[in-house]
Design a protein around this motif. Sequence first.
Motif, short mmCIF file in Angstrom:
data_model
loop_
_atom_site.label_atom_id
_atom_site.label_comp_id
_atom_site.label_asym_id
_atom_site.label_seq_id
_atom_site.Cartn_x
_atom_site.Cartn_y
_atom_site.Cartn_z
N SER A 8 0.86 -0.76 -0.36
CA SER A 8 -0.24 0.16 0.06
C SER A 8 0.66 1.21 -0.14
CB SER A 8 -1.16 0.65 1.47
OG SER A 8 -1.64 0.87 0.94
N PHE A 9 0.52 2.15 -1.05
CA PHE A 9 0.95 3.61 -0.66
C PHE A 9 0.27 4.90 -0.32
CE2 PHE A 9 2.51 7.49 -2.84
CZ PHE A 9 4.12 7.18 -2.97
N ASP A 10 1.44 5.61 1.26
CA ASP A 10 0.57 5.94 1.59
C ASP A 10 0.99 7.59 0.95
OD1 ASP A 10 -0.88 7.58 3.86
OD2 ASP A 10 1.37 7.03 5.23
N ALA A 11 0.15 8.25 0.45
CA ALA A 11 0.85 9.09 -0.31
C ALA A 11 -0.21 10.21 -0.90
CB ALA A 11 1.86 9.75 -1.26
N ASP A 12 -0.55 11.59 -0.73
CA ASP A 12 -1.79 12.21 -0.92
C ASP A 12 -2.08 11.54 -2.42
OD1 ASP A 12 -2.52 12.80 1.35
OD2 ASP A 12 -1.54 15.02 1.18
N PHE A 13 -2.98 11.55 -3.22
CA PHE A 13 -3.06 11.80 -4.30
C PHE A 13 -3.32 13.04 -5.40
CE2 PHE A 13 -4.91 6.81 -4.76
CZ PHE A 13 -2.81 6.65 -4.18
N LEU A 14 -2.94 13.45 -6.40
CA LEU A 14 -2.94 14.26 -6.85
C LEU A 14 -3.34 14.45 -8.51
CD1 LEU A 14 -3.20 17.97 -7.32
CD2 LEU A 14 -0.39 18.01 -8.17
N ALA A 15 -4.33 14.47 -8.97
CA ALA A 15 -5.11 14.58 -10.67
C ALA A 15 -5.37 15.99 -10.85
CB ALA A 15 -5.89 13.16 -10.58
N LEU A 16 -5.61 15.79 -12.47
CA LEU A 16 -7.26 17.01 -12.87
C LEU A 16 -8.28 16.15 -13.11
CD1 LEU A 16 -5.44 18.16 -16.26
CD2 LEU A 16 -5.36 18.76 -14.15
N ALA A 17 -9.58 16.83 -12.69
CA ALA A 17 -10.56 16.06 -12.31
C ALA A 17 -11.40 17.22 -13.23
CB ALA A 17 -11.31 16.69 -10.86
N SER A 18 -12.43 16.33 -13.76
CA SER A 18 -13.36 17.45 -14.56
C SER A 18 -14.79 16.54 -15.00
CB SER A 18 -13.17 16.80 -16.36
OG SER A 18 -14.67 16.84 -16.98
N PRO A 19 -15.60 17.50 -14.60
CA PRO A 19 -16.66 17.03 -13.97
C PRO A 19 -18.38 16.04 -14.84
CG PRO A 19 -17.23 19.78 -14.81
CD PRO A 19 -15.94 18.66 -14.80
N THR A 20 -17.20 16.06 -15.93
CA THR A 20 -18.25 15.88 -17.03
C THR A 20 -17.54 14.21 -18.15
OG1 THR A 20 -17.45 16.90 -18.95
CG2 THR A 20 -19.28 17.57 -18.46
N THR A 21 -15.83 14.11 -17.74
CA THR A 21 -15.36 13.14 -18.39
C THR A 21 -14.10 12.88 -17.23
OG1 THR A 21 -14.00 12.58 -20.41
CG2 THR A 21 -14.03 14.83 -19.76
N TYR A 22 -13.48 11.84 -17.82
CA TYR A 22 -11.96 11.26 -17.57
C TYR A 22 -10.94 12.57 -17.98
CZ TYR A 22 -8.89 7.83 -15.41
OH TYR A 22 -7.57 7.53 -14.96
#
Length: 438
Positions: free
Chosen positions: A209-223
């Motif tokens: 298991s990896f214990d770190a915060d995740f950071l990614a782009l997010a969109s309300p309509t698509t991946y």
Amino acid sequence: MSHRGSRVLRVGSLARVEGEGSLHLRVTGREVEEAQLRIYEPPRFFEAFLRGRAHTEPPDITARVCGICPVAYQMSACRAIEDACGVSVDHPVRELRRLLYCGEWIESHALHIYLLHAPDFLGCDSAVDLARTERAAVERGLRLKQAGNAILELLGGRAIHPVNVRLGGFHRVPAGAELRPLEERLRRAADDAWETVRLVAGFDFPDASFDADFLALASPTTYAVEDGTPAVLRTDGGRARFPVSAFLDHVREEQVPHSTALHSRLDGRRHLTGPLARYAIGGHRLSPTAREAAREAGLGTVCRNPYRSVLVRAVEVVHAVDEALRIIAAYEPPARPHVDVPPRQGTGHGATEAPRGLLYHRYRLDAEGTVTDACLVPPTAQNQGAIEDDLVRTVERVFAEGDPTDAELTRLCERAIRNHDPCISCSAHFLDLTIDRS
């Protein structure tokens, strides 16, 4: 368990990586005192020699940062400069940009899954060895990579460092008839993508298991791929978002003595960007077929096992093929291949999802459109500190179970690095291991 006292393992050179690096590990008893992923490639000064350039030049120049994901650099540069100039791109052109990006995801993920990562799980030293025992699988991976390259060649003009991308869109857009052969090829690729998920789901994944915060782009309509808002999923389950323009307020870069690559922290904490982060933050936005593939593979809603990142990549290939087919099916040539992007004074920010994670660009322009300042934050640099932390945990887990040899430790660390970043772990094995004992 017999302890060896203090051991220092040095992997002097990482073979066939994009860039140059080495690995240093110091262990005393069961405790890992130091793990350093040393990137020793001389500074390339891209940010420095972008200064003084016309605002139209960064998309072509920054594409040369990476031979694996040049589209990511082109798209982040375009978005940042268009933001500075106050320009929005027409929807049909945005869809073509997304199609181009899907091509890069397909070819890059296929390369990583089959040629770089699968040998770790199937007991082979390299893809060449793998082809001797799993020829059909390797051929499937090459077909997928060729399908992605075909998209890049049609829309970008060539598969590596595309030349058809420009501010505001493209120099030329394809006619509908030009996309039909691509559609037929992608339908065959859809079957290969499904078989890839089934293959990878059958790998023997270590329990981790990896214990770190995740950071990614997010969109309300698509991946999110070529557009989105930075989103954070913290280890305690908390979530947050911030505008792209505030990226450098949250992601702070720092120099470390042992590497020419900068390390980063997200609000003072280690973080990880890339497939695991994308899936945890936006997995519910995958295509229906990709969501079904994820369920069949047993991924759940959040995956923190770094070894299973290869499985997320396989699901993302299914999604990228689906998206490419969707865009092609609805395609009508836009009225204009690009919108004009006249220069103006200002600061612009852009972020997209390279195959290995979030890539951020910022440019400052003067009134004539000359670049006065540039900042590029690639996912590789963001992940370096997190990779080192994961190496410490990985080695200590193994020492808790037994007394590995130096060769076993080396293979273990190589594999752990490959879990995270195909541009750093771009090899089937490393070269030149030196061991110092005291």
